[in-house]
Design a protein around this motif. Structure first.
Motif, PDB file in Angstrom:
ATOM      1  N   ARG A 262     -29.251  93.738-128.793  1.00 60.84           N
ATOM      2  CA  ARG A 262     -30.722  92.631-128.695  1.00 60.84           C
ATOM      3  C   ARG A 262     -30.952  91.619-127.007  1.00 60.84           C
ATOM      4  NH1 ARG A 262     -30.848  87.281-130.024  1.00 60.84           N
ATOM      5  NH2 ARG A 262     -32.268  86.954-131.120  1.00 60.84           N
ATOM      6  N   ASN A 263     -29.837  91.542-126.740  1.00 65.51           N
ATOM      7  CA  ASN A 263     -30.564  89.961-125.771  1.00 65.51           C
ATOM      8  C   ASN A 263     -31.438  91.569-124.590  1.00 65.51           C
ATOM      9  OD1 ASN A 263     -29.717  87.835-126.933  1.00 65.51           O
ATOM     10  ND2 ASN A 263     -27.717  88.421-125.726  1.00 65.51           N
ATOM     11  N   ASN A 264     -30.779  92.347-124.217  1.00 66.99           N
ATOM     12  CA  ASN A 264     -31.176  93.718-123.258  1.00 66.99           C
ATOM     13  C   ASN A 264     -32.481  93.742-124.054  1.00 66.99           C
ATOM     14  OD1 ASN A 264     -29.178  92.977-122.074  1.00 66.99           O
ATOM     15  ND2 ASN A 264     -28.061  95.392-122.535  1.00 66.99           N
ATOM     16  N   THR A 265     -32.279  94.081-125.131  1.00 67.13           N
ATOM     17  CA  THR A 265     -34.163  94.430-125.687  1.00 67.13           C
ATOM     18  C   THR A 265     -34.818  93.648-125.752  1.00 67.13           C
ATOM     19  OG1 THR A 265     -33.511  95.634-127.359  1.00 67.13           O
ATOM     20  CG2 THR A 265     -35.135  94.800-127.817  1.00 67.13           C
ATOM     21  N   ILE A 266     -35.001  91.867-125.405  1.00 68.31           N
ATOM     22  CA  ILE A 266     -35.760  90.909-125.201  1.00 68.31           C
ATOM     23  C   ILE A 266     -36.175  90.476-124.515  1.00 68.31           C
ATOM     24  CG2 ILE A 266     -36.070  88.254-124.970  1.00 68.31           C
ATOM     25  CD1 ILE A 266     -34.094  88.074-128.040  1.00 68.31           C
ATOM     26  N   GLU A 267     -35.129  90.864-122.862  1.00 68.04           N
ATOM     27  CA  GLU A 267     -35.268  91.039-122.055  1.00 68.04           C
ATOM     28  C   GLU A 267     -36.516  92.253-121.532  1.00 68.04           C
ATOM     29  OE1 GLU A 267     -32.815  92.509-117.141  1.00 68.04           O
ATOM     30  OE2 GLU A 267     -31.907  91.165-119.055  1.00 68.04           O
ATOM     31  N   GLU A 268     -36.328  93.212-121.978  1.00 70.38           N
ATOM     32  CA  GLU A 268     -36.831  95.100-121.456  1.00 70.38           C
ATOM     33  C   GLU A 268     -38.361  94.133-121.725  1.00 70.38           C
ATOM     34  OE1 GLU A 268     -35.964  97.056-119.725  1.00 70.38           O
ATOM     35  OE2 GLU A 268     -34.230  96.710-120.249  1.00 70.38           O
ATOM     36  N   VAL A 269     -38.944  93.411-123.403  1.00 72.94           N
ATOM     37  CA  VAL A 269     -40.164  93.813-123.640  1.00 72.94           C
ATOM     38  C   VAL A 269     -40.981  92.754-122.802  1.00 72.94           C
ATOM     39  CG1 VAL A 269     -41.191  92.444-125.421  1.00 72.94           C
ATOM     40  CG2 VAL A 269     -39.212  93.422-126.545  1.00 72.94           C
ATOM     41  N   TYR A 270     -39.657  91.385-122.414  1.00 74.59           N
ATOM     42  CA  TYR A 270     -40.622  90.684-121.058  1.00 74.59           C
ATOM     43  C   TYR A 270     -40.851  91.008-119.731  1.00 74.59           C
ATOM     44  CZ  TYR A 270     -40.491  86.751-123.847  1.00 74.59           C
ATOM     45  OH  TYR A 270     -39.770  85.232-125.251  1.00 74.59           O
ATOM     46  N   GLU A 271     -40.028  92.077-119.565  1.00 76.02           N
ATOM     47  CA  GLU A 271     -40.232  92.645-118.596  1.00 76.02           C
ATOM     48  C   GLU A 271     -41.648  93.248-118.104  1.00 76.02           C
ATOM     49  OE1 GLU A 271     -37.140  94.688-117.338  1.00 76.02           O
ATOM     50  OE2 GLU A 271     -36.180  93.078-116.245  1.00 76.02           O
ATOM     51  N   LEU A 272     -42.141  93.914-120.079  1.00 74.96           N
ATOM     52  CA  LEU A 272     -42.698  95.281-120.176  1.00 74.96           C
ATOM     53  C   LEU A 272     -44.146  93.848-120.161  1.00 74.96           C
ATOM     54  CD1 LEU A 272     -44.832  97.723-121.367  1.00 74.96           C
ATOM     55  CD2 LEU A 272     -43.739  96.272-123.786  1.00 74.96           C
ATOM     56  N   THR A 273     -43.738  92.806-120.647  1.00 79.78           N
ATOM     57  CA  THR A 273     -45.163  91.672-121.040  1.00 79.78           C
ATOM     58  C   THR A 273     -45.867  91.198-119.551  1.00 79.78           C
ATOM     59  OG1 THR A 273     -43.921  89.865-121.397  1.00 79.78           O
ATOM     60  CG2 THR A 273     -44.192  91.278-123.008  1.00 79.78           C
ATOM     61  N   ASP A 274     -44.609  91.035-118.936  1.00 83.10           N
ATOM     62  CA  ASP A 274     -45.067  91.063-116.861  1.00 83.10           C
ATOM     63  C   ASP A 274     -45.672  91.879-116.830  1.00 83.10           C
ATOM     64  OD1 ASP A 274     -43.750  88.561-117.245  1.00 83.10           O
ATOM     65  OD2 ASP A 274     -41.694  89.112-115.981  1.00 83.10           O
ATOM     66  N   ALA A 275     -45.116  94.057-116.404  1.00 83.24           N
ATOM     67  CA  ALA A 275     -46.517  94.170-116.198  1.00 83.24           C
ATOM     68  C   ALA A 275     -47.431  94.498-116.743  1.00 83.24           C
ATOM     69  CB  ALA A 275     -45.881  95.367-116.139  1.00 83.24           C
ATOM     70  N   ILE A 276     -48.145  93.942-117.552  1.00 87.13           N
ATOM     71  CA  ILE A 276     -48.755  94.384-118.880  1.00 87.13           C
ATOM     72  C   ILE A 276     -49.556  92.733-117.819  1.00 87.13           C
ATOM     73  CG2 ILE A 276     -50.146  93.382-120.650  1.00 87.13           C
ATOM     74  CD1 ILE A 276     -47.638  94.950-121.959  1.00 87.13           C
ATOM     75  N   LEU A 277     -49.478  92.151-117.717  1.00 90.13           N
ATOM     76  CA  LEU A 277     -50.011  90.429-116.862  1.00 90.13           C
ATOM     77  C   LEU A 277     -50.388  91.091-115.232  1.00 90.13           C
ATOM     78  CD1 LEU A 277     -48.232  87.766-118.402  1.00 90.13           C
ATOM     79  CD2 LEU A 277     -50.145  88.172-118.949  1.00 90.13           C
ATOM     80  N   ASP A 278     -48.978  91.669-115.460  1.00 89.38           N
ATOM     81  CA  ASP A 278     -49.676  92.647-113.638  1.00 89.38           C
ATOM     82  C   ASP A 278     -51.024  93.164-113.773  1.00 89.38           C
ATOM     83  OD1 ASP A 278     -48.294  89.879-112.798  1.00 89.38           O
ATOM     84  OD2 ASP A 278     -46.078  91.218-112.442  1.00 89.38           O
ATOM     85  N   GLY A 279     -51.393  94.175-114.260  1.00 91.17           N
ATOM     86  CA  GLY A 279     -51.938  95.245-114.392  1.00 91.17           C
ATOM     87  C   GLY A 279     -51.192  96.484-113.640  1.00 91.17           C
ATOM     88  N   ASP A 280     -49.965  96.509-114.124  1.00 85.20           N
ATOM     89  CA  ASP A 280     -49.517  97.359-112.946  1.00 85.20           C
ATOM     90  C   ASP A 280     -49.151  98.525-114.007  1.00 85.20           C
ATOM     91  OD1 ASP A 280     -47.705  98.949-111.607  1.00 85.20           O
ATOM     92  OD2 ASP A 280     -46.529  97.667-110.445  1.00 85.20           O
ATOM     93  N   VAL A 281     -49.833  99.612-114.065  1.00 86.28           N
ATOM     94  CA  VAL A 281     -49.848 100.455-114.823  1.00 86.28           C
ATOM     95  C   VAL A 281     -48.668 101.586-114.821  1.00 86.28           C
ATOM     96  CG1 VAL A 281     -51.226 103.039-115.511  1.00 86.28           C
ATOM     97  CG2 VAL A 281     -52.412 101.360-114.525  1.00 86.28           C
ATOM     98  N   ASN A 282     -48.471 101.361-113.534  1.00 92.60           N
ATOM     99  CA  ASN A 282     -46.857 102.709-113.233  1.00 92.60           C
ATOM    100  C   ASN A 282     -45.217 101.558-113.884  1.00 92.60           C
ATOM    101  OD1 ASN A 282     -48.335 104.974-112.220  1.00 92.60           O
ATOM    102  ND2 ASN A 282     -48.150 103.537-109.977  1.00 92.60           N
ATOM    103  N   GLU A 283     -46.050 100.607-113.871  1.00 89.63           N
ATOM    104  CA  GLU A 283     -44.321  99.582-113.972  1.00 89.63           C
ATOM    105  C   GLU A 283     -44.827  99.271-115.915  1.00 89.63           C
ATOM    106  OE1 GLU A 283     -40.856  97.215-112.795  1.00 89.63           O
ATOM    107  OE2 GLU A 283     -42.188  98.292-111.944  1.00 89.63           O
ATOM    108  N   ILE A 284     -45.879  99.367-116.292  1.00 86.98           N
ATOM    109  CA  ILE A 284     -45.923  99.473-117.592  1.00 86.98           C
ATOM    110  C   ILE A 284     -45.442 100.374-118.475  1.00 86.98           C
ATOM    111  CG2 ILE A 284     -47.404  99.770-119.712  1.00 86.98           C
ATOM    112  CD1 ILE A 284     -49.565  97.611-118.034  1.00 86.98           C
ATOM    113  N   LYS A 285     -45.920 101.910-117.513  1.00 82.40           N
ATOM    114  CA  LYS A 285     -45.346 103.389-118.228  1.00 82.40           C
ATOM    115  C   LYS A 285     -43.851 103.289-118.329  1.00 82.40           C
ATOM    116  CE  LYS A 285     -44.770 106.526-115.567  1.00 82.40           C
ATOM    117  NZ  LYS A 285     -45.460 107.637-114.321  1.00 82.40           N
ATOM    118  N   LYS A 286     -42.863 102.060-117.280  1.00 84.67           N
ATOM    119  CA  LYS A 286     -41.694 102.879-117.251  1.00 84.67           C
ATOM    120  C   LYS A 286     -40.638 101.757-117.237  1.00 84.67           C
ATOM    121  CE  LYS A 286     -38.249  99.931-113.615  1.00 84.67           C
ATOM    122  NZ  LYS A 286     -38.011  99.537-112.296  1.00 84.67           N
ATOM    123  N   GLU A 287     -41.393  99.946-118.001  1.00 80.64           N
ATOM    124  CA  GLU A 287     -41.612  99.250-119.148  1.00 80.64           C
ATOM    125  C   GLU A 287     -40.880  99.634-120.547  1.00 80.64           C
ATOM    126  OE1 GLU A 287     -39.217  97.057-117.826  1.00 80.64           O
ATOM    127  OE2 GLU A 287     -39.802  97.098-116.167  1.00 80.64           O
TER     128      GLU A 287
END
Length: 266
Positions: free
Chosen positions: A45-70
């Motif tokens: 559960r906690n790891n999932t929450i962390e992964e979702v936040y990392e995805l949202t960070d990538a979205i805010l940064d507009g980093d397409v490659n990082e979005i794909k990774k997350e």
């Protein structure tokens, strides 16, 4: 000579093959890896929450490659949960996909039925009506309790809007913001800490509501300001270091002067 790279999208067959390979790897890891074998819904559960936040960070940064990774990391967790559930014959990834597919069909009668809906607002309002018909006891029952407060406030306001509980125009919402600020000032003067906190919450809730009326995502706006502040403050730290000082060695006036420089450069 400048090189131009072309990104070729996978065919549907290739996408299905890739997903099937992921399922095969998940099966193997669950059988052979000591760490993967021990995981449960609760431990992930906690790891999932962390992964979702990392995805949202990538979205805010507009980093397409990082979005794909997350997105891959989030997808792994979805497959992992389904794999765990399949081991007790509760459900599997096929059940998950079939369930969400059927929900999408049921919730879009204007696409898969004979209902006519013309606007985004009409679709949202009908969505909430359908959820109530499905057995939800409250329009707000679908708002997760553990959502961050700013996002939760936005979702609450969007939900009640879907059933017509809303202001008619932005000026009314802004009047409400000013009303709440006035009430906050009164409580500050009275020095009643509990009421100050309550009124401060009302101000924030009203501002979040106003953001919706001016087409601003409050969570994104606040995070944008957070990132801007961090960048400027770290600029102060960098200048202090270049001067051979710690930031604590600078006076407030010196920090303010460097802050103004940061606003121009960072």
């Amino acid at each position: 000579m400048r090189r131009i790279y072309f990104l070729y999208m996978n065919t549907r067959e290739q996408q299905l093959q890739a997903f099937n390979k992921l399922l095969d790897v998940m099966d193997e890891l669950r059988q052979k890896c000591p760490w993967d074998k021990k995981q449960t819904f609760q431990s992930l559960r906690n790891n999932t929450i962390e992964e979702v936040y990392e995805l949202t960070d990538a979205i805010l940064d507009g980093d397409v490659n990082e979005i794909k990774k997350e997105l891959g990391d989030v997808l792994l967790h979805l497959v992992f949960y389904a794999k765990i559930a399949s081991e007790t014959n509760s459900f599997d990834i096929g059940d998950v996909a079939n369930s969400i597919t059927q929900k999408l069909i049921d919730r879009h009668p204007h696409i898969y039925g004979d209902l006519t809906l013309e606007s985004e607002n009409e679709v949202a309002e009908n969505w909430e009506k359908l959820k109530l018909k499905e057995g939800n006891k409250s329009v707000l029952s679908g708002v997760p309790k553990s959502l961050p407060a700013v996002i939760k406030a936005s979702r609450i306001q969007e939900k009640v809007k879907g059933v017509g509980f809303d202001f008619e125009k932005p000026s009314q919402v802004w009047d409400k913001v000013q009303e709440e600020i006035s009430e906050l000032k009164t409580e500050i003067e009275e020095k009643n800490q509990d009421k100050i906190e309550a009124e401060f919450g009302d101000v924030m809730f009203s501002l979040i509501n106003y953001a919706r009326f001016i087409n601003v995502n409050p969570e994104t706006a606040l995070e944008r300001t957070n990132k801007k502040f961090i960048k400027r403050f770290q600029y102060i730290e960098k200048i202090a270091d270049q001067k051979g000082k710690l930031i604590t060695d600078l006076t407030l006036q010196e920090m303010d002067e460097i802050w103004e420089q940061a606003k121009k450069e960072a």
